[in-house]
Design a protein around this motif. Structure first.
Motif, PDB file in Angstrom:
ATOM      1  N   PHE A 289     -13.376   0.972  10.307  1.00 30.81           N
ATOM      2  CA  PHE A 289     -14.025   1.331   9.054  1.00 30.81           C
ATOM      3  C   PHE A 289     -14.733   0.115   8.457  1.00 30.81           C
ATOM      4  O   PHE A 289     -14.152  -0.972   8.378  1.00 30.81           O
ATOM      5  N   GLU A 290     -15.958   0.326   8.033  1.00 32.04           N
ATOM      6  CA  GLU A 290     -16.805  -0.780   7.560  1.00 32.04           C
ATOM      7  C   GLU A 290     -16.156  -1.616   6.459  1.00 32.04           C
ATOM      8  O   GLU A 290     -16.214  -2.837   6.471  1.00 32.04           O
ATOM      9  N   GLU A 291     -15.511  -0.952   5.515  1.00 31.74           N
ATOM     10  CA  GLU A 291     -14.981  -1.665   4.348  1.00 31.74           C
ATOM     11  C   GLU A 291     -13.786  -2.569   4.659  1.00 31.74           C
ATOM     12  O   GLU A 291     -13.401  -3.387   3.829  1.00 31.74           O
ATOM     13  N   ILE A 292     -13.187  -2.461   5.837  1.00 33.29           N
ATOM     14  CA  ILE A 292     -12.043  -3.319   6.167  1.00 33.29           C
ATOM     15  C   ILE A 292     -12.385  -4.400   7.192  1.00 33.29           C
ATOM     16  O   ILE A 292     -11.515  -5.145   7.616  1.00 33.29           O
ATOM     17  N   GLN A 293     -13.636  -4.490   7.572  1.00 35.47           N
ATOM     18  CA  GLN A 293     -14.021  -5.457   8.605  1.00 35.47           C
ATOM     19  C   GLN A 293     -14.008  -6.886   8.072  1.00 35.47           C
ATOM     20  O   GLN A 293     -14.367  -7.134   6.925  1.00 35.47           O
ATOM     21  N   PRO A 294     -13.592  -7.832   8.914  1.00 33.97           N
ATOM     22  CA  PRO A 294     -13.565  -9.235   8.501  1.00 33.97           C
ATOM     23  C   PRO A 294     -14.962  -9.738   8.134  1.00 33.97           C
ATOM     24  O   PRO A 294     -15.934  -9.431   8.823  1.00 33.97           O
ATOM     25  N   SER A 295     -15.025 -10.506   7.083  1.00 29.48           N
ATOM     26  CA  SER A 295     -16.330 -11.019   6.626  1.00 29.48           C
ATOM     27  C   SER A 295     -16.863 -12.112   7.549  1.00 29.48           C
ATOM     28  O   SER A 295     -18.053 -12.398   7.538  1.00 29.48           O
ATOM     29  N   ASP A 296     -15.986 -12.696   8.355  1.00 30.44           N
ATOM     30  CA  ASP A 296     -16.419 -13.776   9.245  1.00 30.44           C
ATOM     31  C   ASP A 296     -16.676 -13.305  10.681  1.00 30.44           C
ATOM     32  O   ASP A 296     -16.675 -14.104  11.614  1.00 30.44           O
TER      33      ASP A 296
ATOM     34  N   GLU B 253     -16.855 -10.581  19.091  1.00 33.24           N
ATOM     35  CA  GLU B 253     -16.536  -9.708  17.970  1.00 33.24           C
ATOM     36  C   GLU B 253     -15.288 -10.189  17.263  1.00 33.24           C
ATOM     37  O   GLU B 253     -14.500 -10.954  17.785  1.00 33.24           O
ATOM     38  N   LYS B 254     -15.151  -9.721  16.052  1.00 33.60           N
ATOM     39  CA  LYS B 254     -13.916  -9.812  15.289  1.00 33.60           C
ATOM     40  C   LYS B 254     -13.893  -8.510  14.517  1.00 33.60           C
ATOM     41  O   LYS B 254     -14.819  -8.210  13.768  1.00 33.60           O
ATOM     42  N   ALA B 255     -12.866  -7.714  14.744  1.00 37.73           N
ATOM     43  CA  ALA B 255     -12.836  -6.377  14.154  1.00 37.73           C
ATOM     44  C   ALA B 255     -11.425  -5.997  13.773  1.00 37.73           C
ATOM     45  O   ALA B 255     -10.448  -6.555  14.269  1.00 37.73           O
ATOM     46  N   LYS B 256     -11.334  -5.018  12.887  1.00 36.50           N
ATOM     47  CA  LYS B 256     -10.055  -4.449  12.491  1.00 36.50           C
ATOM     48  C   LYS B 256     -10.133  -2.952  12.715  1.00 36.50           C
ATOM     49  O   LYS B 256     -11.131  -2.317  12.371  1.00 36.50           O
ATOM     50  N   VAL B 257      -9.082  -2.389  13.316  1.00 31.03           N
ATOM     51  CA  VAL B 257      -9.027  -0.947  13.554  1.00 31.03           C
ATOM     52  C   VAL B 257      -7.709  -0.388  13.034  1.00 31.03           C
ATOM     53  O   VAL B 257      -6.673  -1.058  13.083  1.00 31.03           O
ATOM     54  N   VAL B 258      -7.787   0.843  12.545  1.00 31.21           N
ATOM     55  CA  VAL B 258      -6.616   1.585  12.097  1.00 31.21           C
ATOM     56  C   VAL B 258      -6.351   2.658  13.148  1.00 31.21           C
ATOM     57  O   VAL B 258      -7.254   3.425  13.485  1.00 31.21           O
TER      58      VAL B 258
END
Length: 171
Positions: A76-83, A21-26
């Motif tokens: 949140f879907e809109e901040i997830q890395p495109s790669d 995975e590669k993800a971003k969380v707030v």
């Protein structure tokens, strides 16, 4: 039988090091507070910015096991890395293992902190399969797959927490 065991061993060797995975969380206050309540913590540091600051934190900290659940509330879907990877290699191994029947267990969870996770953090995680192996136990084959995710601060790039979990299949 030996051919099947060899192919599973090859699959396990082949997934080690692959990205999961590669993800971003707030990290937000409400999920941190709800998690603290769910684990029955009575500490005011999880609810009060003042109590957190008095305890030496710059913001409300997350409870120690919160990284296990943080993606459920802050990804949140809109901040997830495109790669980000489109598939998790865990599935490559679990499919053939599950076809044999048996039990799937969440075996072990580990959190290695570099600094506390706190409300307001934006964390970027990169996961990989850290290890995959089999052991014999009481006449059963136990398969262990270890996934590791390294979470870093989006602003500084500094490591924050490393999570490791072990999925076990027993046939």
């Amino acid at each position: 039988m030996a051919e099947s065991a060899t192919s599973i061993e090859d699959v396990l060797k082949g997934i080690i090091g692959k990205p999961t995975e590669k993800a971003k969380v707030v990290i937000e206050r409400a999920p941190v507070q709800h998690f603290a309540d769910a684990v029955l913590s009575s500490s005011p540091i999880y609810h009060s910015p003042e109590a957190a600051k008095e305890a030496g934190f710059s913001s409300i900290p997350a409870p120690p096991t919160f990284p296990f659940a943080m993606e459920f509330a802050g990804k949140f879907e809109e901040i997830q890395p495109s790669d980000a990877p489109v598939a998790n290699p865990l599935g490559e191994a679990m499919g053939p293992l599950m076809a044999k029947g048996g039990l799937i267990l969440h075996g072990e969870q580990e959190f290695i902190y570099h600094r506390p996770v706190q409300v307001g953090d934006v964390l970027v995680g990169q996961g990989t399969i850290a290890d995959a192996y089999q052991k014999e136990s009481k006449g059963r084959t136990m398969t262990f797959i270890v996934q590791e995710t390294n979470w870093s601060d989006e602003k500084t790039g500094e490591p924050v927490v490393t999570t490791r979990f072990n999925v076990i299949h027993r046939a």
